[in-house]
Design a protein around this motif. Structure first.
Motif, PDB file in Angstrom:
ATOM      1  N   THR A  17       0.815  -1.218   0.000  1.00  0.00           N
ATOM      2  CA  THR A  17       0.000   0.000   0.000  1.00  0.00           C
ATOM      3  C   THR A  17       0.850   1.270   0.000  1.00  0.00           C
ATOM      4  N   PHE A  18       2.139   1.150   0.309  1.00  0.00           N
ATOM      5  CA  PHE A  18       3.008   2.322   0.257  1.00  0.00           C
ATOM      6  C   PHE A  18       3.428   2.660  -1.166  1.00  0.00           C
ATOM      7  N   GLY A  19       3.156   1.736  -2.109  1.00  0.00           N
ATOM      8  CA  GLY A  19       3.419   2.012  -3.507  1.00  0.00           C
ATOM      9  C   GLY A  19       4.898   2.042  -3.850  1.00  0.00           C
ATOM     10  N   PRO A  20       5.240   2.577  -5.034  1.00  0.00           N
ATOM     11  CA  PRO A  20       6.635   2.569  -5.496  1.00  0.00           C
ATOM     12  C   PRO A  20       7.565   3.433  -4.656  1.00  0.00           C
ATOM     13  N   ALA A  21       7.004   4.296  -3.804  1.00  0.00           N
ATOM     14  CA  ALA A  21       7.862   5.144  -2.965  1.00  0.00           C
ATOM     15  C   ALA A  21       8.527   4.337  -1.852  1.00  0.00           C
ATOM     16  N   PRO A  38       6.706   1.480  25.839  1.00  0.00           N
ATOM     17  CA  PRO A  38       6.257   2.811  25.411  1.00  0.00           C
ATOM     18  C   PRO A  38       7.063   3.368  24.236  1.00  0.00           C
ATOM     19  N   GLU A  39       8.210   2.757  23.933  1.00  0.00           N
ATOM     20  CA  GLU A  39       9.037   3.240  22.821  1.00  0.00           C
ATOM     21  C   GLU A  39       8.409   2.958  21.459  1.00  0.00           C
ATOM     22  N   VAL A  40       7.452   2.038  21.409  1.00  0.00           N
ATOM     23  CA  VAL A  40       6.798   1.689  20.142  1.00  0.00           C
ATOM     24  C   VAL A  40       5.812   2.780  19.766  1.00  0.00           C
ATOM     25  N   ASP A  41       5.884   3.244  18.514  1.00  0.00           N
ATOM     26  CA  ASP A  41       5.068   4.367  18.045  1.00  0.00           C
ATOM     27  C   ASP A  41       3.741   3.943  17.436  1.00  0.00           C
ATOM     28  N   LEU A  42       3.676   2.719  16.910  1.00  0.00           N
ATOM     29  CA  LEU A  42       2.485   2.298  16.181  1.00  0.00           C
ATOM     30  C   LEU A  42       2.177   0.849  16.517  1.00  0.00           C
ATOM     31  N   TRP A  43       0.936   0.594  16.958  1.00  0.00           N
ATOM     32  CA  TRP A  43       0.501  -0.761  17.289  1.00  0.00           C
ATOM     33  C   TRP A  43      -0.587  -1.171  16.316  1.00  0.00           C
ATOM     34  N   LEU A  44      -0.428  -2.354  15.693  1.00  0.00           N
ATOM     35  CA  LEU A  44      -1.389  -2.842  14.712  1.00  0.00           C
ATOM     36  C   LEU A  44      -1.839  -4.240  15.117  1.00  0.00           C
ATOM     37  N   ASN A  45      -3.078  -4.357  15.595  1.00  0.00           N
ATOM     38  CA  ASN A  45      -3.546  -5.688  15.990  1.00  0.00           C
ATOM     39  C   ASN A  45      -4.346  -6.333  14.870  1.00  0.00           C
ATOM     40  N   THR A  46      -4.490  -7.636  14.945  1.00  0.00           N
ATOM     41  CA  THR A  46      -5.096  -8.375  13.837  1.00  0.00           C
ATOM     42  C   THR A  46      -6.598  -8.115  13.710  1.00  0.00           C
ATOM     43  N   GLN A  60       0.633   9.025   2.309  1.00  0.00           N
ATOM     44  CA  GLN A  60      -0.547   8.475   1.655  1.00  0.00           C
ATOM     45  C   GLN A  60      -0.314   7.003   1.325  1.00  0.00           C
ATOM     46  N   VAL A  61      -1.389   6.230   1.299  1.00  0.00           N
ATOM     47  CA  VAL A  61      -1.291   4.822   0.915  1.00  0.00           C
ATOM     48  C   VAL A  61      -2.352   4.506  -0.125  1.00  0.00           C
ATOM     49  N   MET A  70      -3.797   3.412   9.343  1.00  0.00           N
ATOM     50  CA  MET A  70      -3.117   3.686  10.606  1.00  0.00           C
ATOM     51  C   MET A  70      -1.633   3.978  10.371  1.00  0.00           C
ATOM     52  N   ALA A  71      -1.020   3.219   9.460  1.00  0.00           N
ATOM     53  CA  ALA A  71       0.382   3.460   9.147  1.00  0.00           C
ATOM     54  C   ALA A  71       0.557   4.805   8.451  1.00  0.00           C
ATOM     55  N   ALA A  72      -0.342   5.134   7.528  1.00  0.00           N
ATOM     56  CA  ALA A  72      -0.254   6.409   6.818  1.00  0.00           C
ATOM     57  C   ALA A  72      -0.365   7.588   7.781  1.00  0.00           C
ATOM     58  N   LEU A  73      -1.273   7.469   8.747  1.00  0.00           N
ATOM     59  CA  LEU A  73      -1.440   8.548   9.723  1.00  0.00           C
ATOM     60  C   LEU A  73      -0.189   8.730  10.563  1.00  0.00           C
TER      61      LEU A  73
END
Length: 431
Positions: free
Chosen positions: A23-27, A95-103, A120-121, A112-115
């Motif tokens: 989803t991040f594309g060619p970038a 607490p050092e983790v910036d982004l949590w993604l649960n299943t 953009q994704v 969530m990653a884009a934010l």
């Protein structure tokens, strides 16, 4: 967008990672170290205690490396089963983790990653493949609705949920333009479509996949015994290529008392499914996994398992000591087996299987087999590493291929190889 990625655990996790990266594309630019990255993405496994420990260690190492990065510290994202299993406790401890993604929110991962990255994704972008240039996994379902008493998957991933046939066949067509082999995976592939109703089942999906012109090999993993019906086996046999007669059947044990205690969702005699498969495919390669040291497993139960393995003669076999996982019914059972007995039983069973495997591999010496070339050796010019039809990636052995000095084998090509040597799990031959 420089991203350093670690995907732990099963192939289903790898597919989740590839879908998100796509989803991040060619970038999106993959990098080889945490300190080079803008984002460090760790997709975790939390199925059993050793996997939990590996996931935690990987996260802690990434946190340490990120803190030492020159310039801007990379964001750290942690995804997957560990997050779903331990939730807030995990977040409080790291607490050092910036982004949590649960299943549970897997469809929201791109947004969530884009934010978090202020970027953009593309929600419907093709996957960013991370496998060798010879194969890709096709994840056909999520979660599991069985009630095996030792398993954490339903509580982590939720009930069985399938993607539609049209969606999967379309994805497979895209994959087949890039790789010659597609490997179907799901927690129970034979249960595919049971949640969707008419027009969605494994036979229908199989027909769609087998009809893809570019596809050379089609392998199906995680075939539960009850789903290997005569009608399905008839379809597989009548279709022929690109289907490979390789059957990955997670049996977990052979004694009916242990299987009943485990709550396994099929008849109590695994010999029946082995015989059924071989009646349709006498040449079939069978792979399975067993758990030893399950609560209440006696010496008699284990001896029955050994006898079954001697008779069944699997091409490939994995053995896991039972782990009493928190929240599972089996963890609260009486008659827990001591760790030293579990380890001894695992070693005994693997020693038996090594001898069986060596005999089976020796039987291929002198034959000419198709081999899918995966990579060239870094050490020996003219030596390649590949897999023949009864070798699945990451879990089985490999085939070493020697080519003449003036011949260069293309990665992802299928070549005919004369087998000259066999080891316990691997083969060697000449083009």
């Amino acid at each position: 967008m420089k991203i350093y990625t670690v995907s732990l655990g099963c192939p289903k996790n790898r597919v989740d990672t590839e879908r998100l990266l796509g989803t991040f594309g060619p970038a999106m630019q993959p990098v080889e170290s945490v300190q080079e990255a803008d984002l460090v993405l760790i997709n975790t496994c939390g199925f059993i205690q050793p996997a939990v420990e590996e996931s935690i260690t990987t996260i802690l190492e990434a946190i340490k490396d990120a803190a030492e990065a020159p310039g801007t510290k990379p964001l750290i994202g942690v995804a997957g089963c560990l997050v779903s299993r331990y939730g807030q406790d995990l977040k409080d401890g790291l607490p050092e983790v910036d982004l949590w993604l649960n299943t549970e929110e897997i469809e929201l991962w791109p947004g969530m990653a884009a934010l978090a990255l202020s970027t953009q994704v593309e929600d419907d972008a093709p996957r960013n493949l991370s496998t060798a240039p010879s194969y890709a996994y096709l994840k056909v379902s999520e979660g599991c609705s069985h009630d095996c008493r030792f398993c954490t998957i339903p509580s982590i991933r939720g009930p069985h949920k399938s993607w539609t046939v049209d969606y999967l066949v379309d994805e497979a067509r895209q994959l087949a333009e890039k790789v010659p082999e597609i490997i179907v995976v799901g927690q129970d592939s034979t249960a595919y479509g049971s949640d969707l109703g008419d027009g969605h089942d494994l036979p229908t999906l199989f027909k769609g996949l087998a009809g893809i012109p570019a596809l050379k090999w089609l392998r199906i993993m995680y075939l539960y015994p009850a789903g290997l019906t005569e009608s399905l086996l008839t379809l597989l046999r009548e279709t022929g290529e690109p289907f490979l007669p390789y059957f990955d059947i997670p049996l977990q044990h052979a004694h009916p008392d242990v299987l009943a205690s485990m709550g396994r969702p099929f008849a109590r005699n695994p010999k029946k499914v082995v015989d059924r498969v071989r009646s349709f495919f006498p040449e079939a390669a069978l792979r399975t996994t067993f758990i030893v040291g399950y609560p209440g497993e006696t010496d008699e139960h284990f001896e029955a398992l050994l006898d079954f393995v001697k008779e069944a003669r699997f091409h490939h076999l994995g053995v896991f000591p039972y782990w009493p996982e928190d929240g599972t019914p089996a963890a609260a059972m009486d008659n827990q087996v001591p760790d030293e007995i579990k380890t001894a039983r695992r070693d005994t069973l693997m020693e038996l299987q090594a001898a069986i495997s060596a005999e089976i591999m020796e039987g291929y010496v002198g034959e000419t087999l198709p081999v899918l070339i995966e990579k060239a050796s870094d050490e020996w010019p003219g030596l390649y590493i590949g897999r023949t039809w009864f070798q699945a990636p990451e879990v089985d052995g490999v085939t070493y291929v020697s080519a003449p000095p003036d011949v260069e084998l293309a990665l992802g090509s299928i070549v005919e190889v004369e087998i000259e040597k066999a080891d316990t799990y691997d083969l060697s031959g000449l083009v």
